[in-house]
Design a protein around this motif. Structure first.
Motif, PDB file in Angstrom:
ATOM      1  N   ASN A 136       0.825  -1.203   0.000  1.00  0.00           N
ATOM      2  CA  ASN A 136       0.000   0.000   0.000  1.00  0.00           C
ATOM      3  C   ASN A 136       0.865   1.262   0.000  1.00  0.00           C
ATOM      4  O   ASN A 136       0.741   2.112   0.872  1.00  0.00           O
ATOM      5  CB  ASN A 136      -0.940   0.003   1.211  1.00  0.00           C
ATOM      6  N   ILE A 137       1.768   1.350  -0.966  1.00  0.00           N
ATOM      7  CA  ILE A 137       2.593   2.545  -1.099  1.00  0.00           C
ATOM      8  C   ILE A 137       1.702   3.708  -1.529  1.00  0.00           C
ATOM      9  O   ILE A 137       0.917   3.593  -2.470  1.00  0.00           O
ATOM     10  CB  ILE A 137       3.718   2.326  -2.129  1.00  0.00           C
ATOM     11  N   ASN A 138       1.806   4.824  -0.813  1.00  0.00           N
ATOM     12  CA  ASN A 138       0.951   5.967  -1.126  1.00  0.00           C
ATOM     13  C   ASN A 138       1.717   7.261  -0.881  1.00  0.00           C
ATOM     14  O   ASN A 138       2.844   7.257  -0.383  1.00  0.00           O
ATOM     15  CB  ASN A 138      -0.326   5.925  -0.280  1.00  0.00           C
ATOM     16  N   ILE A 139       1.079   8.385  -1.210  1.00  0.00           N
ATOM     17  CA  ILE A 139       1.726   9.689  -1.098  1.00  0.00           C
ATOM     18  C   ILE A 139       2.114  10.012   0.338  1.00  0.00           C
ATOM     19  O   ILE A 139       3.043  10.781   0.587  1.00  0.00           O
ATOM     20  CB  ILE A 139       0.814  10.793  -1.676  1.00  0.00           C
ATOM     21  N   ALA A 140       1.422   9.418   1.312  1.00  0.00           N
ATOM     22  CA  ALA A 140       1.720   9.688   2.724  1.00  0.00           C
ATOM     23  C   ALA A 140       3.117   9.217   3.112  1.00  0.00           C
ATOM     24  O   ALA A 140       3.664   9.672   4.121  1.00  0.00           O
ATOM     25  CB  ALA A 140       0.673   9.026   3.617  1.00  0.00           C
ATOM     26  N   TRP A 141       3.713   8.308   2.306  1.00  0.00           N
ATOM     27  CA  TRP A 141       5.071   7.850   2.604  1.00  0.00           C
ATOM     28  C   TRP A 141       6.077   8.998   2.509  1.00  0.00           C
ATOM     29  O   TRP A 141       7.170   8.913   3.062  1.00  0.00           O
ATOM     30  CB  TRP A 141       5.463   6.733   1.632  1.00  0.00           C
ATOM     31  N   MET A 142       5.715  10.059   1.795  1.00  0.00           N
ATOM     32  CA  MET A 142       6.618  11.204   1.688  1.00  0.00           C
ATOM     33  C   MET A 142       6.821  11.875   3.046  1.00  0.00           C
ATOM     34  O   MET A 142       7.870  12.489   3.279  1.00  0.00           O
ATOM     35  CB  MET A 142       6.051  12.226   0.700  1.00  0.00           C
ATOM     36  N   ILE A 143       5.845  11.754   3.940  1.00  0.00           N
ATOM     37  CA  ILE A 143       5.952  12.415   5.249  1.00  0.00           C
ATOM     38  C   ILE A 143       7.095  11.829   6.079  1.00  0.00           C
ATOM     39  O   ILE A 143       7.972  12.580   6.536  1.00  0.00           O
ATOM     40  CB  ILE A 143       4.606  12.354   6.000  1.00  0.00           C
ATOM     41  N   PRO A 144       7.158  10.502   6.326  1.00  0.00           N
ATOM     42  CA  PRO A 144       8.305   9.986   7.090  1.00  0.00           C
ATOM     43  C   PRO A 144       9.639  10.178   6.382  1.00  0.00           C
ATOM     44  O   PRO A 144      10.665  10.406   7.038  1.00  0.00           O
ATOM     45  CB  PRO A 144       7.971   8.494   7.270  1.00  0.00           C
ATOM     46  N   ILE A 145       9.633  10.101   5.033  1.00  0.00           N
ATOM     47  CA  ILE A 145      10.882  10.303   4.297  1.00  0.00           C
ATOM     48  C   ILE A 145      11.379  11.734   4.489  1.00  0.00           C
ATOM     49  O   ILE A 145      12.559  11.970   4.792  1.00  0.00           O
ATOM     50  CB  ILE A 145      10.687   9.987   2.803  1.00  0.00           C
ATOM     51  N   LEU A 146      10.484  12.698   4.338  1.00  0.00           N
ATOM     52  CA  LEU A 146      10.855  14.102   4.547  1.00  0.00           C
ATOM     53  C   LEU A 146      11.223  14.367   6.002  1.00  0.00           C
ATOM     54  O   LEU A 146      12.109  15.182   6.289  1.00  0.00           O
ATOM     55  CB  LEU A 146       9.708  15.020   4.127  1.00  0.00           C
ATOM     56  N   ALA A 147      10.553  13.677   6.927  1.00  0.00           N
ATOM     57  CA  ALA A 147      10.881  13.837   8.351  1.00  0.00           C
ATOM     58  C   ALA A 147      12.321  13.407   8.615  1.00  0.00           C
ATOM     59  O   ALA A 147      13.070  14.081   9.342  1.00  0.00           O
ATOM     60  CB  ALA A 147       9.918  13.027   9.218  1.00  0.00           C
ATOM     61  N   GLY A 148      12.728  12.279   8.014  1.00  0.00           N
ATOM     62  CA  GLY A 148      14.101  11.807   8.188  1.00  0.00           C
ATOM     63  C   GLY A 148      15.109  12.741   7.558  1.00  0.00           C
ATOM     64  O   GLY A 148      16.147  13.058   8.160  1.00  0.00           O
ATOM     65  N   VAL A 149      14.821  13.213   6.339  1.00  0.00           N
ATOM     66  CA  VAL A 149      15.751  14.099   5.627  1.00  0.00           C
ATOM     67  C   VAL A 149      15.902  15.434   6.351  1.00  0.00           C
ATOM     68  O   VAL A 149      17.021  15.930   6.558  1.00  0.00           O
ATOM     69  CB  VAL A 149      15.263  14.335   4.178  1.00  0.00           C
ATOM     70  N   THR A 150      14.773  16.036   6.738  1.00  0.00           N
ATOM     71  CA  THR A 150      14.831  17.343   7.409  1.00  0.00           C
ATOM     72  C   THR A 150      15.491  17.235   8.783  1.00  0.00           C
ATOM     73  O   THR A 150      16.195  18.158   9.204  1.00  0.00           O
ATOM     74  CB  THR A 150      13.427  17.942   7.558  1.00  0.00           C
ATOM     75  N   GLN A 151      15.279  16.105   9.471  1.00  0.00           N
ATOM     76  CA  GLN A 151      15.931  15.905  10.760  1.00  0.00           C
ATOM     77  C   GLN A 151      17.441  15.798  10.584  1.00  0.00           C
ATOM     78  O   GLN A 151      18.217  16.333  11.380  1.00  0.00           O
ATOM     79  CB  GLN A 151      15.397  14.639  11.427  1.00  0.00           C
ATOM     80  N   PHE A 152      17.873  15.112   9.524  1.00  0.00           N
ATOM     81  CA  PHE A 152      19.309  14.974   9.240  1.00  0.00           C
ATOM     82  C   PHE A 152      19.934  16.352   8.974  1.00  0.00           C
ATOM     83  O   PHE A 152      20.996  16.685   9.515  1.00  0.00           O
ATOM     84  CB  PHE A 152      19.503  14.065   8.025  1.00  0.00           C
ATOM     85  N   ILE A 153      19.262  17.156   8.148  1.00  0.00           N
ATOM     86  CA  ILE A 153      19.763  18.501   7.838  1.00  0.00           C
ATOM     87  C   ILE A 153      19.824  19.351   9.106  1.00  0.00           C
ATOM     88  O   ILE A 153      20.801  20.071   9.353  1.00  0.00           O
ATOM     89  CB  ILE A 153      18.873  19.173   6.781  1.00  0.00           C
ATOM     90  N   SER A 154      18.780  19.252   9.919  1.00  0.00           N
ATOM     91  CA  SER A 154      18.716  20.053  11.151  1.00  0.00           C
ATOM     92  C   SER A 154      19.858  19.715  12.099  1.00  0.00           C
ATOM     93  O   SER A 154      20.517  20.615  12.634  1.00  0.00           O
ATOM     94  CB  SER A 154      17.372  19.824  11.846  1.00  0.00           C
ATOM     95  N   THR A 155      20.122  18.418  12.308  1.00  0.00           N
ATOM     96  CA  THR A 155      21.200  18.029  13.228  1.00  0.00           C
ATOM     97  C   THR A 155      22.569  18.438  12.681  1.00  0.00           C
ATOM     98  O   THR A 155      23.462  18.797  13.454  1.00  0.00           O
ATOM     99  CB  THR A 155      21.181  16.510  13.481  1.00  0.00           C
ATOM    100  N   LYS A 156      22.728  18.405  11.350  1.00  0.00           N
ATOM    101  CA  LYS A 156      23.987  18.839  10.747  1.00  0.00           C
ATOM    102  C   LYS A 156      24.236  20.319  11.008  1.00  0.00           C
ATOM    103  O   LYS A 156      25.333  20.726  11.390  1.00  0.00           O
ATOM    104  CB  LYS A 156      23.957  18.573   9.234  1.00  0.00           C
TER     105      LYS A 156
END
Length: 418
Positions: free
Chosen positions: A234-254
């Protein structure tokens, strides 16, 4: 997963901050922002702006640590290997003296974080419990709750729904309106459909309320009450939320690690800790935001982006911060306290401060020296290998015999020269 109750938090301090933050969230809805996703984003930006002074103080503390750490490390090296109680007491006393000399304390760098903690916990309470703090959202759910509580044997009939959203009947008193709202706020579209089937007499209320709830929870076509993870099929557009959460968290900690102190041996330990955080936090964001309602992921993304932008602005503002002035200001405050206690004034170590100002240049020079030393060692090894393998196949018995013979030759020549 822990049970989350959506009634107001009564935890001391955290509950107080939650009430203040809840008031701000309520104002956001009152000005016309009725979508929960948009309201969370605006709310997160506002709170992070309010917390800018704490962020600046925290960064100043980190700048000051770049001055203090070399002296702290010198004390640690001085008592390295000494585990007796007397040495431990002396080391602590000398460490406190260094912090005092620079107008701060051993917990000074942690103070901004300690102040932020109850604010952050209070913020989470509001995000998780929006109906408890936002009147307009609560009114929609309260209409359904009031109607539901008028149905016969409603408590037993909703038992399966309550357990499905991790709010078991036995742990809650569903004769209380707030507890029923707790349950309803955790409903996904499937649960609303099931509720309609169980209570057909509520069709009028549900036909009016469910579209309003869906409208509040719909963000870019994503239902914020539903977890993005619905299985691999059930891959859907909502998967973008956790992916973006991980990416933005990585940028923030950097971005947040830019002003971390870098000093000698202590640098490696801190670098390892920060590197670990840079890896673990984004992964945690990714996993949690797949399994939690999408609304929580929206908050994590908005929070990480807001922190990143604010941190970049703070870093730019503090990049030319005069460490001398920072130390003098802190020291003046410390000496004022000492004067009241009848103690002599303290002075900072100017040489250490000057080194801290040029820490990047010092580190660059040390790195270049290590590189040159490595090149010299590599050349010596190469020359030695070529010398001993001359006129013989490398690695052969002849080469090894040649190595011994030439070694003896060099030793003999060395004795002659003496």
């Amino acid at each position: 997963m822990d049970i989350v109750l959506l009634t107001k938090s009564t935890t001391p301090i955290i509950g107080w901050f939650a009430n203040i933050l809840g008031f701000i969230m309520n104002l956001i809805f009152d000005i016309g922002i009725t979508n929960i996703g948009v309201a969370i984003i605006v709310f997160t930006i506002v709170i992070n702006i309010i917390m800018i002074p704490l962020t600046i103080n925290q960064q100043k503390s980190q700048k000051l640590m770049s001055v203090i750490q070399p002296e702290i490390k010198a004390i640690q090296d001085k008592y390295k290997g000494k585990t007796d109680n007397e040495s431990a007491m002396k080391m602590n006393a000398e460490t406190r003296a260094v912090y005092s000399k620079y107008g701060t304390s051993m917990t000074g760098g942690c103070l901004p974080l300690l102040i932020q903690m109850p604010i952050l916990f209070g913020l989470y309470q509001v995000i998780y419990r929006i109906p408890a703090y936002v009147t307009s959202v609560r009114s929609v759910f309260e209409t359904v709750a009031t109607s539901l509580m008028q149905e016969s044997d409603y408590i037993n009939k909703i038992s399966d729904l309550a357990k499905a959203v991790r709010l078991p009947i036995e742990n809650n008193d569903y004769t209380v309106t707030n507890k029923v709202i707790d349950l309803l706020y955790k409903f996904t579209p499937e649960k609303w459909t099931k509720l309609s089937e169980i209570f057909p007499n509520m069709s009028g209320v549900l036909d009016t309320s469910i579209p309003l709830i869906k409208q509040m929870n719909s963000f870019l076509g994503i239902d914020l009450s539903v977890a993005p993870w619905q299985g691999m099929n059930n891959i859907n557009i909502a998967w973008m939320i956790p992916i973006l959460a991980g990416v933005t968290q990585f940028i923030s900690t950097k971005v947040m690690t830019v002003n971390q102190p870098k000093n000698g041996g202590s640098e490696s330990d801190m670098a390892k800790q920060m590197q670990s955080m840079n890896t673990v936090m984004p992964l945690m964001s990714l996993v949690f935001c797949f399994t939690l309602p999408a609304g929580i992921g929206i908050y994590w993304i908005a929070s990480a982006l807001a922190r990143t932008v604010i941190q970049l602005l703070v870093n730019y503002q503090l990049k030319d911060l005069d460490i001398d002035n920072l130390v003098e200001t802190n020291l003046a405050k410390q000496n004022a306290k000492r004067a009241k206690q009848g103690l002599p004034a303290l002075t900072a170590n100017k040489k250490v401060i000057e080194n801290a100002k040029h820490m990047d240049e010092i580190e660059k020079e040390e790195k270049e020296n290590r590189a040159k030393k490595y090149e010299v060692n590599a050349k010596n090894i190469k020359d030695s290998t070529e010398y001993y393998n001359k006129d013989a196949k490398p690695g052969s018995l002849a080469a090894k015999a040649n190595m011994v013979a030439k070694y003896n030759e060099k030793q003999a020549n060395s004795k002659k020269n003496k």
